[in-house]
Structures are given as C-alpha cells and as structure tokens.
Design a protein around this motif. Structure first.
Motif, mmCIF file in Angstrom:
data_model
loop_
_atom_site.group_PDB
_atom_site.id
_atom_site.type_symbol
_atom_site.label_atom_id
_atom_site.label_comp_id
_atom_site.label_asym_id
_atom_site.label_seq_id
_atom_site.Cartn_x
_atom_site.Cartn_y
_atom_site.Cartn_z
ATOM 1 N N VAL A 163 0.862 -1.178 0.000
ATOM 2 C CA VAL A 163 0.000 0.000 0.000
ATOM 3 C C VAL A 163 0.905 1.237 0.000
ATOM 4 O O VAL A 163 2.041 1.187 0.481
ATOM 5 N N LEU A 164 0.397 2.328 -0.542
ATOM 6 C CA LEU A 164 1.181 3.571 -0.627
ATOM 7 C C LEU A 164 0.751 4.542 0.456
ATOM 8 O O LEU A 164 -0.428 4.863 0.584
ATOM 9 N N GLU A 165 1.716 4.985 1.238
ATOM 10 C CA GLU A 165 1.481 6.009 2.262
ATOM 11 C C GLU A 165 2.674 6.958 2.264
ATOM 12 O O GLU A 165 3.776 6.583 2.661
ATOM 13 N N TRP A 166 2.446 8.198 1.808
ATOM 14 C CA TRP A 166 3.530 9.186 1.825
ATOM 15 C C TRP A 166 3.982 9.442 3.255
ATOM 16 O O TRP A 166 3.192 9.332 4.205
ATOM 17 N N ASN A 167 5.247 9.804 3.416
ATOM 18 C CA ASN A 167 5.771 10.140 4.736
ATOM 19 C C ASN A 167 5.012 11.326 5.329
ATOM 20 O O ASN A 167 4.552 12.206 4.598
ATOM 21 N N PRO A 168 4.919 11.386 6.663
ATOM 22 C CA PRO A 168 4.210 12.502 7.302
ATOM 23 C C PRO A 168 5.097 13.735 7.445
ATOM 24 O O PRO A 168 6.319 13.638 7.543
ATOM 25 N N SER A 169 4.461 14.890 7.469
ATOM 26 C CA SER A 169 5.192 16.128 7.758
ATOM 27 C C SER A 169 5.123 16.414 9.246
ATOM 28 O O SER A 169 4.289 15.855 9.967
ATOM 29 N N ASP A 170 6.005 17.269 9.705
ATOM 30 C CA ASP A 170 5.989 17.662 11.111
ATOM 31 C C ASP A 170 5.349 19.037 11.239
ATOM 32 O O ASP A 170 4.914 19.627 10.259
ATOM 33 N N VAL A 171 5.294 19.543 12.458
ATOM 34 C CA VAL A 171 4.652 20.821 12.719
ATOM 35 C C VAL A 171 5.425 21.961 12.043
ATOM 36 O O VAL A 171 6.655 22.023 12.108
#
Length: 372
Positions: A163-171
C-alpha cells in the motif's frame, strides 16, 4: 485491549527514515496504540525514544559491516541473535512488528516467522536484486511504500501486498521560530547575522551526492556572504568528493560539516536554501522538512518527492547529474527573495495532505485490517 506494535531499530542509526518513523510512533501513541521500541546496541536513538517516553527493550548489538562477498550487505552473524530476539517477542507479546530499514528486515524476518507475529515492512528504499531483502519482503504480511517511485522498484509479487502512504510532515515553524533559528544557527557557526546559508541534510554517502554543495558554494563566491552547511553523519560508501572539493576550492572557512544536528528543523530554518541532490531517492524527506521550516528547496528529479513538487511553484527540480543547473538555480534563489518566498508559500500550502495525525490513523487502519 490496546493494539501493541514493536519497532526494532539499530540505536546508532539516525536519519530521515528514523525521523519519519518516530513521527509516526508519536502519533500512534496519541491514538492509544501501545508501542515498544527494541533497540540494538547503544546510540543516539535511545535519547530520542526516551524523550517520547517510549517503552524501550534492549537487544544485542548487530554488526554493521557487510560481508565482503555479499553485495546485499547481509551479515550472517546477525542471525546468531535470533534466539534472544524470539525471547524478546515472547516476553513483550506485540501484535505486530513494524520494520523500517533493511538491516532490521534481514534480522527480524526469521524472528517474526518463528514467533508467528505479523510483520509490516515500511519500504523506505529502492529495490535492488537481493535474495535476503526479497526473502524478508516475502515474509512480510504487508508492505508500505512511501512513494510511487519506490513502489515501482518492487517485484510484482511484493507490489501485490503493498500500500502507498507518503511520509508525514511535522509541525510547521512560525515566523518567530524561524527568525530565532536563523540567529542561533549563525551564532553557532560564527557567521555574520546577514550571511546566506545553503544547506544539505542527510548522511554523507555516495548516493546522497553531498559534494554538489561544494560546487555550488564555490560558484557563489561572488554572490555575497554565502556559506554552506553539510549536516549529517559519514556513511559508507562515503562521498569522498565532498572533502576533496572543499580542499580544492579552498572552502574550509565557507563550508561547514557540523555532523548530525538536532533538531534538524531548526537548522533547516536557519538556511536560506536547501539542496537535495541525491540519486535513487525513495522519497526525499527534505521536501517536507524544508516546507515545515519555511526554507526553499531544490530537489533532485530522481526522487519520490519529485511527484509532489510543482517545478517553479513549490520547489525547483533539477537533474542530479546537471551540476551547472544546480549552480544556476541556487544563484536564482539566493538572489531573488520573491522567488524564494513564493516557493515556500506554495510548498507550505501543500503540507496539509501530509499531516502526521492522519498518516498515523491510516497506518493504524492497516494494522487492524491485517489482524482481523
């Protein structure tokens, strides 16, 4: 009963992938997921985990030196830790083991098989022919790709369970935090308050092509007080061109190597421009970090993040091998404040789709579907 996930790491390996996974862990805990971090050996990652108040279980240190006759970097001696790791899983009783790097994949695939604990592999690399990696991926119940770019490199049988899940961004940093970071970074480096700084962030391996920064700083000597920072640790195979070019261009007082820096967002915010010149970059976390820090970015077109960047709007995309273009585009951003500000505004507006809480929620859904 809360979902329980174990995350194994080498304690002495810290990089963009580790930052992404720790961001995920932080948000999973907020979603009432029980997290156990299993740390092999000693290293700076332990302090990061303690800052998050995570449960830590110590595991045997693993050899990081690949066997000379194996191109895939697998070290058979690491399998000697299997009985101890099986005992750790039996004692901690996680529902899932979440793997983030290739060393952990090779080490933990047999452990999870023996222990009958489902394994999720967060695929943060580009696939190269390797029996040990392929076997580890086949042993995974689910694979999570971080970009279309790195998913496409996987064999068909692996893509079928990916499955494809882009990396998360931080605050995102506010204006006051960014201004403070600019002052602190210049004071740390002993630079004038109005100095321009171009930065590269990541381990100094051959693939990361950190040496491009030396070419850019040498070419920008006539553009005013422009300095470079190459932040990150030495990694093999090392980019020896970085040191050679610093010496050849006489940049000892213009290009600094402060090593691994933390918090990295502060250092990125202290820069006027960030370069990410790597080749075969599975994602390119620099896109998220630069946008969060409010710093314009020039990104290699040979990266997963290239799918997310709108050239000339939210960033600049450059062929990693085109050195003259890296120099020209760097000069444009350093000289044109309107261009720099426009790139940052557009990049920041695109971050909403990468929020860490929604990312963690989707990963939790993957866990739950796997178990039911």
């Amino acid at each position: 009963m809360n979902l329980h996930v174990a995350f194994p790491y080498n304690a002495d390996q810290v990089g963009g992938s580790t930052v992404s996974s720790l961001t995920l862990i932080r948000e999973l805990v907020r979603l009432d997921v029980k997290v156990t971090v299993i740390l092999h050996g000693e290293g700076p990652l332990e302090a990061d985990c303690r800052d998050l108040n995570l449960t830590i279980v110590k595991a045997p240190a693993l050899s990081q030196r690949p066997m000379a006759n194996r191109a895939d970097g697998f070290h058979f001696r690491n399998l000697l830790s299997t009985p101890k790791l099986v005992k750790i899983l039996r004692d901690t009783k996680p529902d899932i083991v979440h793997i983030n790097d290739l060393s952990m994949l090779r080490t933990w695939a047999p452990v999870t098989k023996i222990s009958r604990v489902p394994m999720v592999k967060h695929w943060r690399s580009t696939f190269k022919r390797s029996l040990s990696v392929y076997a580890g991926l086949m042993a995974s119940q689910r694979v999570i790709a971080i970009s279309n770019y790195n998913e496409r490199t996987l064999p068909a049988r692996i893509r079928a369970k990916t499955v494809l899940e882009w990396n998360p961004s931080d605050v995102m940093l506010g204006d006051d935090e960014r201004a403070k970071a600019r002052v602190e970074v210049r004071e740390t480096l002993g630079l004038p308050p109005d100095a321009k700084i171009v930065g590269v962030f990541g381990n100094h391996s051959l693939r990361k092509r950190t040496h491009v920064l030396a070419d850019v700083i040498a070419a920008l000597k006539d553009a005013g007080d422009v300095y470079g920072v190459a932040c990150g640790k030495r990694a093999e195979p090392y980019d020896h061109l970085l040191d050679e070019k610093i010496e050849a261009y006489g940049l000892e007082n213009r290009l600094f190597k402060p090593g691994f820096v933390s918090p990295v967002t502060k250092w990125i915010a202290g820069c006027d421009l960030v370069l990410a010149p790597a080749v075969r970059e599975p994602f390119g976390r620099a896109f998220l970090e630069a946008a969060a820090a409010g710093t314009p970015l020039i990104m290699s077109s040979d990266s997963g993040a290239a799918d997310l960047i709108e050239h000339e709007r939210s960033g600049l995309l450059v062929d990693p091998e085109d050195l003259s273009e890296w120099i020209w585009q760097s000069l444009r951003v350093i000289r044109d404040n309107d261009l720099a500000e426009g790139l940052v505004l557009a990049a920041r507006s695109s971050l909403e789709r990468f929020s860490a809480p929604s990312h963690a929620s989707r990963i939790k859904d993957i866990y739950e579907k796997l178990l039911h």
